[in-house]
Scaffold this motif. Structure first.
Motif, mmCIF file in Angstrom:
data_model
loop_
_atom_site.group_PDB
_atom_site.id
_atom_site.type_symbol
_atom_site.label_atom_id
_atom_site.label_comp_id
_atom_site.label_asym_id
_atom_site.label_seq_id
_atom_site.Cartn_x
_atom_site.Cartn_y
_atom_site.Cartn_z
ATOM 1 N N VAL A 1 -6.097 0.605 -1.934
ATOM 2 C CA VAL A 1 -5.693 2.014 -2.037
ATOM 3 C C VAL A 1 -5.394 2.402 -3.484
ATOM 4 C CG1 VAL A 1 -4.873 2.038 0.345
ATOM 5 C CG2 VAL A 1 -3.242 1.613 -1.503
ATOM 6 N N ALA B 1 0.828 -1.204 0.000
ATOM 7 C CA ALA B 1 0.000 0.000 0.000
ATOM 8 C C ALA B 1 0.863 1.254 0.000
ATOM 9 C CB ALA B 1 -0.937 -0.015 1.208
ATOM 10 N N ALA C 1 -3.747 -4.814 1.067
ATOM 11 C CA ALA C 1 -4.394 -3.496 1.059
ATOM 12 C C ALA C 1 -3.977 -2.649 -0.130
ATOM 13 C CB ALA C 1 -4.071 -2.749 2.356
ATOM 14 N N THR D 1 -5.489 -0.394 5.436
ATOM 15 C CA THR D 1 -5.993 0.640 4.531
ATOM 16 C C THR D 1 -6.084 1.981 5.247
ATOM 17 O OG1 THR D 1 -7.228 -0.996 3.237
ATOM 18 C CG2 THR D 1 -7.937 1.309 3.069
ATOM 19 N N ASN E 1 -15.522 -2.021 3.099
ATOM 20 C CA ASN E 1 -14.585 -3.110 3.386
ATOM 21 C C ASN E 1 -15.140 -4.172 4.319
ATOM 22 O OD1 ASN E 1 -11.767 -4.315 4.069
ATOM 23 N ND2 ASN E 1 -12.494 -3.524 6.030
#
Length: 329
Positions: free
Chosen positions: A263, A18, A259, A45, A109
């Protein structure tokens, strides 16, 4: 709609994290909502977006329990949100709208582990469909004024390669007969993708784009924690000592790697002008015309590519209309 469902050559890989995806992206002044943003992929996240400068509101069923996990992360607040409770969903959306802030990124999520036996909410709806899809559908509609106020917003639905397992069970979405926890999980993940497809069709002209994400398989999330160790071992996800096996090219990822595609969907300038697509490994995933379901065998995942039933525009519109009726019932 499916014509956009092909990789664009993002330059990232299945192993990208991420932080790598967000490198050079300044999210100062960006407002984000992450449901379940206090654990697993949601926590990673939240952390990554915050470190890039975003202000994040985390939706949690139990804010007091979520607070310790989020301690030390800047620009984070927690709001009570139970996706199985329509009153709670409406209250969360109302509080956010009352704050007067635009909403630039909504990450849908949160999910629940597949229960071994059929669980229904107070309305009689099957719990995985009601949590993963219907609660997020209601929340997204409730937050629409804030998404519009951003003058450019993204809605990211965290789905799964399990969309291959089942189309929407149009005749019996709530399993009034013959419950199967795996089919219920697959249906919920297909719903996540179809929701993104139809959201993008309806709202793209207002600058609101929709995406569905397969993050890979991350051992240690709440969902995988519900799976017995012997099953995780048979699936090649943990070794004999119980430690996660990390092999991102075969879907087995760290939280930071898992993640990354979330993103990427939420922030990447490479997706400007593109929406209503299913993403994996930090790119648009290819469309697989072979609808055979995802399988693990003993070691490997055969495929997590998206199949036609999960991105079918007619099904996407049909699911939206069904969801509206279910909320009104």
């Amino acid at each position: 709609m499916t014509q956009q469902q092909h990789p664009i050559g993002s330059g990232f890989t299945a192993a990208s994290t991420a932080d790598e995806v967000l490198k050079g992206i300044d999210l100062s002044g960006t407002n984000v909502v992450v449901t379940g943003g206090h654990s697993g992929l949601g926590l990673e996240t939240t952390r990554a977006l915050s470190e890039a400068g975003a202000s994040v509101t985390v939706g949690s069923r139990n804010p007091d329990r979520a607070a310790p996990a989020l301690a030390g992360i800047e620009r984070v607040e927690i709001g009570q949100l139970d996706l199985l409770d329509p009153t709670s969903v409406d209250a969360f959306a109302a509080r956010y709208l009352d704050s007067g802030r635009p909403l630039h990124i909504l990450v849908n999520n949160a999910a629940i582990p597949a229960p071994g036996e059929l669980v229904r909410d107070a309305r009689g709806y099957e719990s995985q469909f009601a949590t993963s899809h219907l609660g997020h559908f209601q929340l997204t509609l409730g937050l629409l004024p804030a998404l519009r106020a951003a003058h450019g917003a993204r809605v990211v639905n965290v789905s799964s390669g399990a969309q291959r397992i089942s189309d929407i069970r149009w005749a019996d979405p709530h399993f009034t007969t013959g419950y199967d926890r795996i089919l219920a999980y697959g249906q919920a993940k297909t719903a996540n993708v179809l929701f993104a497809v139809e959201l993008d069709r309806r709202w793209a002209e207002e600058g609101i784009r929709g995406y569905a994400v397969h993050p890979g398989i991350v051992v240690g999330t709440n969902l995988n924690n519900s799976t017995p160790q012997d099953q995780l071992r048979a699936m090649g996800l943990i070794d004999d000592s119980g430690r996660p096996i990390i092999d991102p090219d075969r879907e087995k990822k760290t939280p930071q790697q898992g993640a990354s595609t979330i993103v990427f969907a939420a922030t990447s300038p490479l997706l400007a002008g593109i929406g209503g697509v299913y993403l994996k490994d930090n790119d648009i995933g290819p469309l697989d015309d072979d609808p055979s379901p995802i399988t693990f065998g003993t070691e490997e995942i055969v495929s997590s590519d998206v199949v036609p039933h999960a991105v079918d525009p007619e099904s996407a519109q049909r699911l939206w209309e069904l969801s509206e009726r279910l909320l009104k019932a």
